[in-house]
Design a protein around this motif. Structure first.
Motif, PDB file in Angstrom:
ATOM      1  N   ARG A   1     -37.126  15.771  12.346  1.00 61.51           N
ATOM      2  CA  ARG A   1     -38.560  15.710  12.654  1.00 61.51           C
ATOM      3  C   ARG A   1     -39.271  14.537  11.992  1.00 61.51           C
ATOM      4  O   ARG A   1     -40.386  14.200  12.338  1.00 61.51           O
ATOM      5  N   LYS A   2     -38.626  13.959  10.969  1.00 65.84           N
ATOM      6  CA  LYS A   2     -39.354  12.984  10.152  1.00 65.84           C
ATOM      7  C   LYS A   2     -38.714  11.598  10.195  1.00 65.84           C
ATOM      8  O   LYS A   2     -37.486  11.490  10.233  1.00 65.84           O
ATOM      9  N   ALA A   3     -39.569  10.582  10.153  1.00 66.49           N
ATOM     10  CA  ALA A   3     -39.061   9.201  10.095  1.00 66.49           C
ATOM     11  C   ALA A   3     -39.787   8.430   9.008  1.00 66.49           C
ATOM     12  O   ALA A   3     -40.950   8.708   8.699  1.00 66.49           O
ATOM     13  N   ILE A   4     -39.074   7.466   8.442  1.00 69.26           N
ATOM     14  CA  ILE A   4     -39.642   6.583   7.419  1.00 69.26           C
ATOM     15  C   ILE A   4     -39.593   5.157   7.947  1.00 69.26           C
ATOM     16  O   ILE A   4     -38.561   4.720   8.459  1.00 69.26           O
ATOM     17  N   ILE A   5     -40.691   4.457   7.795  1.00 74.24           N
ATOM     18  CA  ILE A   5     -40.696   3.031   8.130  1.00 74.24           C
ATOM     19  C   ILE A   5     -40.981   2.252   6.844  1.00 74.24           C
ATOM     20  O   ILE A   5     -42.112   2.240   6.370  1.00 74.24           O
ATOM     21  N   PRO A   6     -39.965   1.640   6.242  1.00 76.84           N
ATOM     22  CA  PRO A   6     -40.207   0.828   5.055  1.00 76.84           C
ATOM     23  C   PRO A   6     -40.918  -0.462   5.478  1.00 76.84           C
ATOM     24  O   PRO A   6     -40.436  -1.175   6.350  1.00 76.84           O
ATOM     25  N   ALA A   7     -42.071  -0.707   4.881  1.00 77.50           N
ATOM     26  CA  ALA A   7     -42.847  -1.895   5.254  1.00 77.50           C
ATOM     27  C   ALA A   7     -43.459  -2.530   4.003  1.00 77.50           C
ATOM     28  O   ALA A   7     -44.594  -2.985   4.024  1.00 77.50           O
ATOM     29  N   ALA A   8     -42.704  -2.508   2.931  1.00 74.39           N
ATOM     30  CA  ALA A   8     -43.249  -3.009   1.662  1.00 74.39           C
ATOM     31  C   ALA A   8     -42.612  -4.333   1.248  1.00 74.39           C
ATOM     32  O   ALA A   8     -42.865  -4.828   0.153  1.00 74.39           O
ATOM     33  N   GLY A   9     -41.783  -4.910   2.125  1.00 75.31           N
ATOM     34  CA  GLY A   9     -41.132  -6.186   1.793  1.00 75.31           C
ATOM     35  C   GLY A   9     -42.155  -7.316   1.740  1.00 75.31           C
ATOM     36  O   GLY A   9     -43.295  -7.166   2.179  1.00 75.31           O
ATOM     37  N   LEU A  10     -41.740  -8.450   1.217  1.00 73.55           N
ATOM     38  CA  LEU A  10     -42.665  -9.570   1.043  1.00 73.55           C
ATOM     39  C   LEU A  10     -42.807 -10.433   2.302  1.00 73.55           C
ATOM     40  O   LEU A  10     -43.729 -11.224   2.408  1.00 73.55           O
TER      41      LEU A  10
ATOM     42  N   LEU B   1     -34.597  -2.264  -0.178  1.00 73.35           N
ATOM     43  CA  LEU B   1     -34.744  -1.262   0.885  1.00 73.35           C
ATOM     44  C   LEU B   1     -34.384   0.143   0.388  1.00 73.35           C
ATOM     45  O   LEU B   1     -35.062   1.123   0.720  1.00 73.35           O
ATOM     46  N   GLY B   2     -33.320   0.236  -0.417  1.00 73.87           N
ATOM     47  CA  GLY B   2     -32.920   1.548  -0.947  1.00 73.87           C
ATOM     48  C   GLY B   2     -34.031   2.160  -1.782  1.00 73.87           C
ATOM     49  O   GLY B   2     -34.344   3.347  -1.672  1.00 73.87           O
ATOM     50  N   HIS B   3     -34.666   1.351  -2.580  1.00 68.95           N
ATOM     51  CA  HIS B   3     -35.767   1.797  -3.433  1.00 68.95           C
ATOM     52  C   HIS B   3     -36.965   2.221  -2.575  1.00 68.95           C
ATOM     53  O   HIS B   3     -37.646   3.214  -2.890  1.00 68.95           O
ATOM     54  N   ALA B   4     -37.216   1.502  -1.477  1.00 64.56           N
ATOM     55  CA  ALA B   4     -38.317   1.879  -0.563  1.00 64.56           C
ATOM     56  C   ALA B   4     -38.041   3.258   0.031  1.00 64.56           C
ATOM     57  O   ALA B   4     -38.931   4.116   0.087  1.00 64.56           O
ATOM     58  N   VAL B   5     -36.795   3.488   0.443  1.00 66.25           N
ATOM     59  CA  VAL B   5     -36.438   4.784   1.041  1.00 66.25           C
ATOM     60  C   VAL B   5     -36.572   5.908   0.005  1.00 66.25           C
ATOM     61  O   VAL B   5     -37.037   7.006   0.317  1.00 66.25           O
ATOM     62  N   LEU B   6     -36.232   5.609  -1.235  1.00 63.75           N
ATOM     63  CA  LEU B   6     -36.320   6.613  -2.306  1.00 63.75           C
ATOM     64  C   LEU B   6     -37.759   7.136  -2.480  1.00 63.75           C
ATOM     65  O   LEU B   6     -37.961   8.296  -2.849  1.00 63.75           O
ATOM     66  N   GLN B   7     -38.746   6.296  -2.180  1.00 63.25           N
ATOM     67  CA  GLN B   7     -40.154   6.718  -2.309  1.00 63.25           C
ATOM     68  C   GLN B   7     -40.478   7.881  -1.357  1.00 63.25           C
ATOM     69  O   GLN B   7     -41.493   8.552  -1.502  1.00 63.25           O
ATOM     70  N   ALA B   8     -39.612   8.113  -0.365  1.00 64.91           N
ATOM     71  CA  ALA B   8     -39.884   9.134   0.651  1.00 64.91           C
ATOM     72  C   ALA B   8     -39.283  10.493   0.303  1.00 64.91           C
ATOM     73  O   ALA B   8     -39.378  11.438   1.100  1.00 64.91           O
ATOM     74  N   LYS B   9     -38.707  10.606  -0.894  1.00 68.09           N
ATOM     75  CA  LYS B   9     -37.971  11.835  -1.265  1.00 68.09           C
ATOM     76  C   LYS B   9     -38.827  13.101  -1.084  1.00 68.09           C
ATOM     77  O   LYS B   9     -38.404  14.053  -0.419  1.00 68.09           O
ATOM     78  N   ALA B  10     -40.032  13.104  -1.644  1.00 62.81           N
ATOM     79  CA  ALA B  10     -40.871  14.309  -1.576  1.00 62.81           C
ATOM     80  C   ALA B  10     -41.305  14.590  -0.134  1.00 62.81           C
ATOM     81  O   ALA B  10     -41.362  15.742   0.308  1.00 62.81           O
ATOM     82  N   PHE B  11     -41.589  13.533   0.626  1.00 63.74           N
ATOM     83  CA  PHE B  11     -42.008  13.680   2.030  1.00 63.74           C
ATOM     84  C   PHE B  11     -40.898  14.320   2.859  1.00 63.74           C
ATOM     85  O   PHE B  11     -41.136  15.186   3.690  1.00 63.74           O
ATOM     86  N   VAL B  12     -39.666  13.911   2.606  1.00 61.50           N
ATOM     87  CA  VAL B  12     -38.537  14.360   3.434  1.00 61.50           C
ATOM     88  C   VAL B  12     -38.094  15.770   3.046  1.00 61.50           C
ATOM     89  O   VAL B  12     -37.799  16.594   3.916  1.00 61.50           O
ATOM     90  N   GLY B  13     -38.062  16.054   1.745  1.00 60.21           N
ATOM     91  CA  GLY B  13     -37.558  17.369   1.321  1.00 60.21           C
ATOM     92  C   GLY B  13     -36.090  17.506   1.653  1.00 60.21           C
ATOM     93  O   GLY B  13     -35.316  16.549   1.531  1.00 60.21           O
ATOM     94  N   ASN B  14     -35.713  18.674   2.154  1.00 62.57           N
ATOM     95  CA  ASN B  14     -34.298  18.949   2.361  1.00 62.57           C
ATOM     96  C   ASN B  14     -33.908  18.901   3.840  1.00 62.57           C
ATOM     97  O   ASN B  14     -33.247  19.795   4.347  1.00 62.57           O
TER      98      ASN B  14
ATOM     99  N   LEU C   1     -30.139   9.899   8.274  1.00 60.65           N
ATOM    100  CA  LEU C   1     -29.542  10.206   6.973  1.00 60.65           C
ATOM    101  C   LEU C   1     -29.770  11.659   6.589  1.00 60.65           C
ATOM    102  O   LEU C   1     -30.797  12.257   6.936  1.00 60.65           O
ATOM    103  N   THR C   2     -28.823  12.197   5.851  1.00 59.74           N
ATOM    104  CA  THR C   2     -28.995  13.536   5.284  1.00 59.74           C
ATOM    105  C   THR C   2     -29.680  13.374   3.922  1.00 59.74           C
ATOM    106  O   THR C   2     -29.586  12.314   3.288  1.00 59.74           O
ATOM    107  N   PRO C   3     -30.370  14.418   3.430  1.00 58.86           N
ATOM    108  CA  PRO C   3     -31.179  14.252   2.214  1.00 58.86           C
ATOM    109  C   PRO C   3     -30.357  14.000   0.945  1.00 58.86           C
ATOM    110  O   PRO C   3     -30.927  13.587  -0.064  1.00 58.86           O
ATOM    111  N   GLU C   4     -29.038  14.204   1.005  1.00 58.54           N
ATOM    112  CA  GLU C   4     -28.189  13.928  -0.172  1.00 58.54           C
ATOM    113  C   GLU C   4     -28.274  12.455  -0.580  1.00 58.54           C
ATOM    114  O   GLU C   4     -27.936  12.091  -1.711  1.00 58.54           O
ATOM    115  N   ILE C   5     -28.746  11.600   0.316  1.00 59.18           N
ATOM    116  CA  ILE C   5     -28.860  10.165  -0.002  1.00 59.18           C
ATOM    117  C   ILE C   5     -29.813   9.930  -1.184  1.00 59.18           C
ATOM    118  O   ILE C   5     -29.644   8.981  -1.957  1.00 59.18           O
ATOM    119  N   PHE C   6     -30.812  10.822  -1.362  1.00 64.90           N
ATOM    120  CA  PHE C   6     -31.829  10.583  -2.399  1.00 64.90           C
ATOM    121  C   PHE C   6     -31.245  10.654  -3.810  1.00 64.90           C
ATOM    122  O   PHE C   6     -31.609   9.860  -4.674  1.00 64.90           O
TER     123      PHE C   6
END
Ligand code: UTP
Length: 302
Positions: free
Chosen positions: A6-15, A110-123, A210-215
């Motif tokens: 149900r959820k998607a992340i768009i990392p858009a914090a690059g320079l 990019l990995g660090h950007a995705v990590l910011q989504a941990k709480a949003f994604v949950g399990n 990705l499965t949430p184990e990535i976090f």
């Protein structure tokens, strides 16, 4: 039964350094293809794939992304009063989407950007979509990954064949046999290998399921290539504890993160745009005639 994606992340914090100076005060995700910011194409793909909630990871100078997807009452009123209904419809299409925003204070990768989504994604299983790649196919690529997940219940990374000499620009997979028409088992994921070391010509493109184990993996991940926390390295570790598949995309990919790719995309999209297509075609034919017979451009040494 597989969990619903149900959820998607768009990392858009690059320079966005490849588009400087344009990206000094403006996010590269807001650069338009004809008249639509690239990030809007990505969001449309997510919605067409059944995604319900989208988290955009932003950084400095990214406020205009939030504004773009917010209501602009004054503009809407003005268009209404002037009877510009077609334009009003276009403006209204950018609102009412379940968008969430989080800041990545430092662009550590990019990995660090995705990590910011941990709480949003949950399990839950989730999608990562990169704004640099616009994908065209009968079924949206994000939906293709979700269809795979419904069968395998496993992480699946979109890949595509690239010219061998470009393999050092991408994450590259080492496939180990097909499990389905477009689905590979993967032995290894390698970020930006030297061309001579690349284990295949199948490159990771900008869509991941990705499965949430990535976090957990990302949280303790050390910086890799370019001294950045690389998502590819985390996927390589994930593949050691659970199966990760690669889905080969056979549609058309537009690389808008690169200047030449961006210009080609703009031309191709204008040739399909109802307001522009005829004029643009005539213009290109005329330009082609002018260029014909001229010496081929000398390729610059790398
Ligand atoms: P890129 O490698 O394309 O980096 O990141 P970039 O900074 O956007 O662009 P260039 O290369 O300097 O021109 C791939 C994606 O990951 C995001 C970017 O916004 C882009 O969508 N990203 C990258 C982050 O969100 N945070 C980071 O720390 C790094």
């Amino acid at each position: 039964m597989a969990q619903k994606v149900r959820k998607a992340i768009i990392p858009a914090a690059g320079l966005g350094t490849r588009f400087l100076p344009a990206t000094k005060a403006m996010p590269k995700e807001m650069i338009p293809i004809v008249d639509k910011p690239t990030i809007q194409f990505i969001i449309e793909e997510a919605l067409a794939s059944g995604i319900e909630d989208i988290l955009i990871v932003t950084g400095k100078a990214k406020r205009s992304i939030e504004d773009h997807f917010d209501a602009n009452v004054e503009l809407e009123q003005n268009l209404k009063e002037k009877g510009k209904n077609e334009l009003l419809k276009l403006v209204e299409e950018t609102t009412g989407i379940n968008l969430h925003f989080i800041r990545q204070s430092y662009p550590l990768g990019l990995g660090h950007a995705v990590l910011q989504a941990k709480a949003f994604v949950g399990n839950e299983p989730f999608i990562v979509m990169l704004g640099d790649d616009l994908m065209e196919d009968d079924v949206p690529l994000t939906k293709q990954l979700i269809n795979d997940y419904e069968k395998t219940h496993a992480s699946t990374i979109a890949v595509m064949q690239v010219p061998k000499e470009d393999t050092d620009k991408y994450g590259i997979i080492k496939p180990s046999g097909k499990v389905d028409k477009n689905l590979y088992n993967v032995e290894a994921f390698v970020e930006k290998p030297k061309v001579e070391d690349a284990p295949s010509d199948l490159a990771i493109i900008g869509r991941y399921l990705l499965t949430p184990e990535i976090f957990e993996i990302l949280a303790s991940q050390k910086p890799g290539a370019g001294n950045e926390i690389q998502l590819t390295d985390a996927i390589e570790s994930l593949n050691k504890i659970q199966r990760v598949f690669a889905h080969e995309f056979k549609g058309k990919r537009f690389d808008v993160g690169d200047k030449f790719g961006y210009m080609k995309t703009s031309i191709e999209y204008s040739l399909a745009h109802p307001d522009l297509k005829d004029e643009m075609r005539d213009y290109l034919i005329e330009l082609g005639k002018q260029l014909e017979g001229k010496k081929p451009a000398v390729k610059k040494e790398k």
